[in-house]
Design a protein around this motif. Structure first.
Motif, PDB file in Angstrom:
ATOM      1  N   LEU A  12      97.025  51.219  75.253  1.00 34.63           N
ATOM      2  CA  LEU A  12      97.587  51.462  73.918  1.00 34.63           C
ATOM      3  C   LEU A  12      97.478  50.204  73.059  1.00 34.63           C
ATOM      4  O   LEU A  12      97.238  50.293  71.849  1.00 34.63           O
ATOM      5  CB  LEU A  12      99.038  51.920  74.011  1.00 34.63           C
ATOM      6  N   ILE A  13      97.631  49.046  73.673  1.00 30.27           N
ATOM      7  CA  ILE A  13      97.450  47.789  72.936  1.00 30.27           C
ATOM      8  C   ILE A  13      95.998  47.666  72.476  1.00 30.27           C
ATOM      9  O   ILE A  13      95.730  47.278  71.336  1.00 30.27           O
ATOM     10  CB  ILE A  13      97.885  46.588  73.797  1.00 30.27           C
ATOM     11  N   LEU A  14      95.046  48.048  73.340  1.00 36.85           N
ATOM     12  CA  LEU A  14      93.634  48.063  72.942  1.00 36.85           C
ATOM     13  C   LEU A  14      93.416  49.017  71.768  1.00 36.85           C
ATOM     14  O   LEU A  14      92.709  48.684  70.814  1.00 36.85           O
ATOM     15  CB  LEU A  14      92.743  48.473  74.118  1.00 36.85           C
ATOM     16  N   LEU A  39     102.584  55.352  65.264  1.00 34.98           N
ATOM     17  CA  LEU A  39     103.100  55.210  66.618  1.00 34.98           C
ATOM     18  C   LEU A  39     102.089  55.769  67.604  1.00 34.98           C
ATOM     19  O   LEU A  39     101.667  56.925  67.478  1.00 34.98           O
ATOM     20  CB  LEU A  39     104.436  55.933  66.760  1.00 34.98           C
ATOM     21  N   LEU A  40     101.693  54.954  68.572  1.00 36.48           N
ATOM     22  CA  LEU A  40     100.776  55.369  69.620  1.00 36.48           C
ATOM     23  C   LEU A  40     101.624  55.767  70.819  1.00 36.48           C
ATOM     24  O   LEU A  40     102.375  54.953  71.356  1.00 36.48           O
ATOM     25  CB  LEU A  40      99.816  54.228  69.969  1.00 36.48           C
ATOM     26  N   SER A  51      93.600  65.110  76.273  1.00 42.78           N
ATOM     27  CA  SER A  51      94.003  65.821  75.064  1.00 42.78           C
ATOM     28  C   SER A  51      94.785  64.841  74.193  1.00 42.78           C
ATOM     29  O   SER A  51      95.453  63.948  74.698  1.00 42.78           O
ATOM     30  CB  SER A  51      94.845  67.053  75.391  1.00 42.78           C
ATOM     31  N   PHE A  52      94.621  64.991  72.890  1.00 41.05           N
ATOM     32  CA  PHE A  52      95.338  64.119  71.971  1.00 41.05           C
ATOM     33  C   PHE A  52      95.719  64.896  70.739  1.00 41.05           C
ATOM     34  O   PHE A  52      95.212  65.989  70.475  1.00 41.05           O
ATOM     35  CB  PHE A  52      94.510  62.879  71.599  1.00 41.05           C
ATOM     36  N   SER A  53      96.648  64.329  69.978  1.00 38.05           N
ATOM     37  CA  SER A  53      97.035  64.929  68.706  1.00 38.05           C
ATOM     38  C   SER A  53      97.310  63.816  67.696  1.00 38.05           C
ATOM     39  O   SER A  53      97.700  62.711  68.056  1.00 38.05           O
ATOM     40  CB  SER A  53      98.265  65.828  68.865  1.00 38.05           C
ATOM     41  N   LEU A  54      97.065  64.152  66.450  1.00 37.37           N
ATOM     42  CA  LEU A  54      97.421  63.308  65.315  1.00 37.37           C
ATOM     43  C   LEU A  54      98.354  64.151  64.463  1.00 37.37           C
ATOM     44  O   LEU A  54      97.958  65.208  63.973  1.00 37.37           O
ATOM     45  CB  LEU A  54      96.185  62.906  64.503  1.00 37.37           C
ATOM     46  N   GLU A  55      99.594  63.722  64.331  1.00 36.58           N
ATOM     47  CA  GLU A  55     100.601  64.488  63.602  1.00 36.58           C
ATOM     48  C   GLU A  55     101.293  63.622  62.556  1.00 36.58           C
ATOM     49  O   GLU A  55     101.832  62.566  62.880  1.00 36.58           O
ATOM     50  CB  GLU A  55     101.664  65.032  64.553  1.00 36.58           C
ATOM     51  N   PRO A  68      96.941  57.319  78.467  1.00 39.84           N
ATOM     52  CA  PRO A  68      96.586  56.247  77.532  1.00 39.84           C
ATOM     53  C   PRO A  68      95.156  56.341  76.998  1.00 39.84           C
ATOM     54  O   PRO A  68      94.908  56.079  75.815  1.00 39.84           O
ATOM     55  CB  PRO A  68      96.784  54.975  78.360  1.00 39.84           C
ATOM     56  N   ARG A  69      94.210  56.725  77.844  1.00 34.10           N
ATOM     57  CA  ARG A  69      92.815  56.876  77.407  1.00 34.10           C
ATOM     58  C   ARG A  69      92.709  57.900  76.286  1.00 34.10           C
ATOM     59  O   ARG A  69      91.969  57.718  75.318  1.00 34.10           O
ATOM     60  CB  ARG A  69      91.964  57.285  78.617  1.00 34.10           C
TER      61      ARG A  69
END
Length: 124
Positions: A12-14, A39-40, A51-55, A68-69
């Motif tokens: 997450l820092i990366l 916020l990560l 899976s990821f989301s942007l909200e 984290p990936r």
């Protein structure tokens, strides 16, 4: 300038560092979650399935992932929405817009990889 909270996970820092690097002055990291604009969030729901989301909500952007990936993939998707593209590894494969515009509003993206592994290795 948008403030990014990544916690203490190295991936997450990366991801936060990538936003700072490509944002060229538009982002900075913060150690205080309450002061963050972005916020990560690692949900730790699946180690293998990405899976990821942007909200967008409450004036903030939450980039969440099943691991984290996946959060890092979400950060790259955010950059793509701002006009960046990453065709292949290395500087030669990067398309960087001259004046990218970053926003926190209007994001309701959810993506899940169609396969458990994003790459396929073939052996002779």
């Amino acid at each position: 300038m948008y403030k990014i909270y990544a916690g203490n996970n190295p991936v997450l820092i990366l991801a936060a560092d990538e936003l700072v690097k490509y944002g060229k002055g538009s982002f900075e990291k913060t150690s205080e979650e309450k002061n963050a604009d972005i916020l990560l969030c690692n949900e730790n729901t699946d180690k293998w399935q990405d899976s990821f989301s942007l909200e967008s909500r409450e004036g903030k952007l939450f980039i969440s992932g099943s691991n984290p990936r996946s959060v890092l993939f979400g950060v790259y998707e955010y950059l793509k929405k701002a006009g960046f593209d990453f065709l292949y590894p290395g500087k030669e494969g990067e398309i960087i817009p001259g004046n990218p515009e970053f926003s926190l509003d209007g994001f309701h993206i959810k993506e899940t990889a169609s396969r458990t592994f994003r790459g396929i290795a073939a052996r002779p």
